[in-house]
Design an enzyme around this catalytic site. Sequence first.
Site: not given
Ligand SMILES: *Cc1c(COP(=O)(O)O)cnc(C)c1O
Length: 380
Positions: A117, A218, A254
């Site tokens: 990722r 991210k 989300e």
């Molecule tokens: C990090 C994150 C998640 C969750 O990702 P994981 O890999 O399960 O920790 C979901 N939504 C957002 C916006 C994030 O920054």
Amino acid sequence: MWLRRGFLTQKQLDYQNRKSMAPSARSLPTSVSDEKYANVKWEELGFGFCRTDNMYVAKCKHGESFQEGKIVPYADIQISPCSAVLNYGQGLYEGLKAYRTEDGRIVLFRPDQNALRLQSGANRLCMPYPTVDQFVSAVKQVVLANKKWIPPPGRGTLYIRPILFGSGPILGSLPVPEYTFTVFACPVGRYHKDNTGLNLKIEDKFRRAFPSGTGGVKSITNYSPVWITLAEAKAQGFSDVLFLAAATGKNVEELFASNVFIVKGNVVSTPEISGTILPGVTRKSVIELTRDFGYKVEERVVPVEDLLDAEEVFCTGTAAIVTTIASVTFKEKKTEFKTGDKTLAAKLFATLTDIQMGRVEDKKGWIVELTDATKPGLKL
Ligand SMILES: *Cc1c(COP(=O)(O)O)cnc(C)c1O
């Protein structure tokens, strides 16, 4: 030295951490000690910053690739005021955890997924990136160099925060001359304090992401622009916010940092990965576990009406794990959902944490075990 004064509460830790943010880099030689645990009141751990002993740093010049970095004492870093990250937000973060199992092993959960990722984010933000092996090795080294900060089983986990950013100066045009990949770690407890389920506010004014933007990676630029909504929601007594798709204002995306699922009968639905939601590692794992339980899982567009009509709602993330959502409030109207031991969320939480904490056999190959560097046969 302050560590020796007995157990510290989270408040005291925060205070010590603030004091320790002095610009000069101090070395803390604690990693070499044989102490099994740092003096932390594990029961009181929240999800806050806590300074640990060591971090990993690797740098890379424009046009080159990342070479093996090194573990250095945790310290503030020096950076050009004209750096790409400070001026243009060229930065990514990752988040994963190290777990101490009841039989004394230290394990990671799917760290390769975080590495991949980070790579997709780096492509999007025009940065070079570490290989999957370099990423996983850096994470392992940071965990071992901060071993005594990994909470005892059942008391918390060591949250690992890899960051990748443009550290070189850039004023006008590309390229950015230098990039930095750093990994640090903090012991953490629960992310959400609401034990009985979250009360969410559906955010109807601000949007988190937009089509073809950076919502799917991210990027550090995705978070502070929506703190305003989180701050407002928290001031109104909500636990978190649920964002709607910018293009329509009608579909659920989300939470601030976790993915959302809705349950109705034997069908579990979650918003599809379309570039505006973050593809969570926990989301992906939970989809697989839910299918194993015999549910039908649909990754699709989820209109707000479907959410309001659900029997059960929950969210997933490294920090949130699997957390039940007790209610959502949309345009002042509150809708409640099933909570408690009999929910799918409770079953998923138990199954996932059993795998992560080594209480059951990992049949999926999700667990990566760490071996101590002082023992022979180590491969980092
Ligand atoms: C990090 C994150 C998640 C969750 O990702 P994981 O890999 O399960 O920790 C979901 N939504 C957002 C916006 C994030 O920054």
